[in-house]
Design a protein around this motif. Structure first.
Motif, short mmCIF file in Angstrom:
data_model
loop_
_atom_site.label_atom_id
_atom_site.label_comp_id
_atom_site.label_asym_id
_atom_site.label_seq_id
_atom_site.Cartn_x
_atom_site.Cartn_y
_atom_site.Cartn_z
N ALA A 195 96.06 0.38 64.49
CA ALA A 195 96.52 -0.47 65.20
C ALA A 195 97.12 -1.64 64.22
N PHE A 196 96.38 -2.42 63.40
CA PHE A 196 96.58 -2.58 62.65
C PHE A 196 97.66 -2.40 61.40
N GLY A 197 97.97 -1.15 61.40
CA GLY A 197 98.60 -0.46 60.02
C GLY A 197 97.94 0.15 58.56
N ILE A 198 96.86 -0.21 59.24
CA ILE A 198 95.70 0.51 58.21
C ILE A 198 95.12 2.06 58.48
N ALA A 199 95.94 2.88 57.51
CA ALA A 199 95.98 4.14 57.09
C ALA A 199 94.17 4.83 56.87
N HIS A 200 93.96 5.87 57.42
CA HIS A 200 92.43 6.53 57.60
C HIS A 200 92.86 8.05 57.00
N GLN A 201 91.71 8.57 56.45
CA GLN A 201 91.80 9.94 55.90
C GLN A 201 90.56 9.99 55.52
N PHE A 202 89.91 11.43 56.31
CA PHE A 202 88.43 11.91 56.66
C PHE A 202 88.43 13.14 55.58
N TYR A 203 87.85 13.00 54.60
CA TYR A 203 87.27 13.61 53.23
C TYR A 203 85.85 14.55 53.60
N ALA A 236 86.38 6.40 65.60
CA ALA A 236 87.38 6.08 66.31
C ALA A 236 87.63 4.45 66.61
N LEU A 237 86.67 3.91 65.40
CA LEU A 237 87.39 2.49 64.86
C LEU A 237 88.67 2.65 64.07
N ALA A 238 88.82 4.01 63.15
CA ALA A 238 90.07 3.80 62.17
C ALA A 238 90.94 4.36 62.91
N GLU A 239 90.42 5.02 64.23
CA GLU A 239 91.83 5.99 64.38
C GLU A 239 92.39 5.64 65.71
N ALA A 297 86.65 -6.77 57.38
CA ALA A 297 87.02 -8.27 55.65
C ALA A 297 87.67 -7.66 55.36
N LEU A 298 87.58 -6.10 54.67
CA LEU A 298 88.15 -6.21 52.90
C LEU A 298 89.13 -4.98 53.46
N LEU A 299 90.41 -4.65 54.26
CA LEU A 299 91.46 -4.20 55.00
C LEU A 299 92.59 -5.09 55.67
N LYS A 300 93.68 -4.71 55.35
CA LYS A 300 95.19 -5.24 55.17
C LYS A 300 95.21 -4.15 55.64
N THR A 301 97.09 -5.07 56.91
CA THR A 301 97.81 -3.67 56.63
C THR A 301 98.62 -3.53 55.74
N GLY A 302 99.05 -1.60 55.95
CA GLY A 302 98.77 -1.45 54.51
C GLY A 302 97.65 -1.08 54.27
N ASP A 303 97.28 -0.89 54.03
CA ASP A 303 95.18 -0.22 53.51
C ASP A 303 95.18 0.54 53.80
N GLU A 304 94.14 1.86 53.03
CA GLU A 304 94.11 2.83 53.73
C GLU A 304 92.23 2.77 53.03
N ALA A 362 87.95 12.80 45.39
CA ALA A 362 88.47 12.18 44.12
C ALA A 362 89.78 12.53 44.79
N ALA A 363 90.48 13.51 45.44
CA ALA A 363 92.04 13.63 45.53
C ALA A 363 92.54 13.24 46.41
N ARG A 364 91.66 12.44 47.82
CA ARG A 364 92.33 11.97 48.57
C ARG A 364 92.74 10.14 47.92
N ILE A 365 91.61 9.62 47.48
CA ILE A 365 91.92 8.21 46.75
C ILE A 365 93.05 7.83 46.00
N GLY A 366 93.57 7.10 46.32
CA GLY A 366 95.25 6.92 46.19
C GLY A 366 95.05 5.10 46.00
N GLU A 367 96.49 4.46 45.96
CA GLU A 367 96.38 3.18 45.00
C GLU A 367 96.61 2.06 46.33
N ARG A 368 96.74 2.85 47.80
CA ARG A 368 96.82 2.11 49.01
C ARG A 368 95.21 2.36 49.72
N THR A 369 94.07 3.47 48.60
CA THR A 369 92.70 3.19 49.53
C THR A 369 91.96 2.33 49.02
N LYS A 370 91.34 1.05 49.26
CA LYS A 370 90.96 -0.51 49.58
C LYS A 370 89.54 0.29 49.74
#
Length: 404
Positions: A121-129, A113-116, A93-100, A138-146
């Protein structure tokens, strides 16, 4: 209309109104019948002002949604077929291609596993903090983080993060926060008001499979919010994905809800008693339970759960893990689990039967957490058996498989 076949289908009898009983009625429907065309055209499935199709709600599912929203401290709720479906509903509902999306490294494994898998595959990035370091988040939140996922306590390793600081950070950065609140169950704390002053998360996802069901026989999840616009985003995706739950499953959860607080407290008490006893056993290098002094995140647990508990000592669910000393081999740990008689090998928790699962923690984390002893992790979840019997079961299994 003289043919009995037609009479049976179109029988005119309607039972009288005014029937009341402790449990709400169960309404099963795919098709919903409208009184006239104007009603068919005017009803809006997005709001609980009428009925349009079984997938969009019946009196049974509407009732359960409202009760879960109350339990969670929210205003709106949608029901989905599982806890993982709740997580997926939020993400899609909240993420689209280019988001994180940011996910704690100790999150429920299928969320990662869903993120990986699908999200990547939908072009949504992820990071594990690191869930125990707010600065890392705080250091990982960026402009693409939704979207930022939070989890308290952490899956399997039971760390309790600085949930208030995490929620405040997300609010300050303008990023939507979603909490996997299955452990807290709406009882340990109010996810939407963590500090008693209105600071909370934006979304609470809940595996109703666990404590709300209480029987180990229902798969269901929920997504609860307080913001109408956010709820509508989630509900639109919910509709487009065709998510729904069966009336009999909804009935089972409705029947169990009145006893959820009693069961939660009983399993909490049992877990604390066994965790304290396990902490005295030499075979266990570490006992992981957020209510135990010295456990990872104990102060954060006390801050959030202690303040929310009228008794002042906090609630902590019915789970704990032990780190079996590294001098014991993986085969010995497996033998210990196999030797347990009352604790059954099985996933999930919150039901009447106590469960045990050994985990390969190294394969589940990016790196070994510094606050954890070395060894093999085993998680216990409490059922409703007598604590003395459960303690005796662990003792006899240790005697067989984990010699001093």
């Amino acid at each position: 209309m003289t043919d009995p076949r037609t009479q049976l289908i179109h029988h005119p009898y309607q039972p009288p109104e005014g029937f009341a009983a402790p449990q709400p009625g169960v309404f099963k429907a795919s098709t919903v019948v409208f009184p006239h065309v104007a009603a068919m055209r005017s009803r809006d499935w997005k709001y609980k002002q009428g009925y349009t199709y079984g997938l969009h709600g019946t009196p049974t599912t509407f009732t359960l949604e409202e009760r879960i929203a109350t339990l969670e401290g929210g205003l709106q709720c949608v029901l989905v077929p599982s806890g993982l479906a709740a997580i997926a509903n939020v993400a899609l509902a909240l993420l689209k291609t280019g988001d994180e999306v940011l996910i704690p490294d100790n999150a429920y494994g299928p969320n990662k596993a869903l993120a990986e898998g699908e999200l990547a595959a939908f072009g949504i990035a992820h990071q594990f903090y690191d869930p125990m370091e707010v600065a890392d988040l705080a250091a990982r939140i960026g402009e693409r983080t939704k979207l930022v996922w939070l989890e308290a306590a952490g899956s399997v390793t039971m760390e309790f993060p600085d949930l208030i600081a995490q929620a405040r950070l997300c609010r300050e950065r303008g990023v939507t926060s979603a909490l996997d609140n299955t452990w807290g169950a709406g009882l340990a704390f109010n996810a939407f008001d963590l500090d008693g002053q209105g600071l909370g998360v934006d979304i609470s996802a809940h595996a109703l499979t666990k404590y709300p069901s209480g029987g180990g026989d229902v798969l269901m999840g929920s997504v609860t919010t307080r913001d109408e616009a956010l709820h509508l985003k989630i509900k639109l995706t919910h509709m487009r994905l065709g998510l729904g739950v069966g009336a009999n499953d909804a009935e089972a959860v409705l029947r169990a809800l009145p006893s959820i607080a009693l069961r939660y407290r009983a399993q909490d008490d049992a877990a604390r008693a066994l965790a304290r006893w396990c902490a005295q056993q030499p075979a266990f290098a570490q006992v992981l339970h957020p209510a135990l002094p010295g456990a990872p995140g104990h102060a954060h647990w006390q801050q959030v759960c202690g303040a929310a508990d009228a008794r002042g000592n906090g609630a902590a669910a019915g789970l704990f893990s032990v780190m079996i000393d590294e001098r014991y081999s993986a085969a010995q740990v497996d033998a210990f689990c196999d030797a347990l008689q009352l604790f059954k090998l099985g996933y999930s928790w919150g039901g009447p039967v106590s469960l045990v699962v050994p985990y390969d923690l190294a394969a589940m984390r990016q790196r070994w957490p510094a606050h954890l002893a070395r060894g093999t992790l085993v998680r216990f979840s409490m059922g409703l058996e007598a604590v003395a019997d459960l303690q005796a079961d662990i003792a006899q299994a240790m005697a067989k498989a984990l010699p001093a």
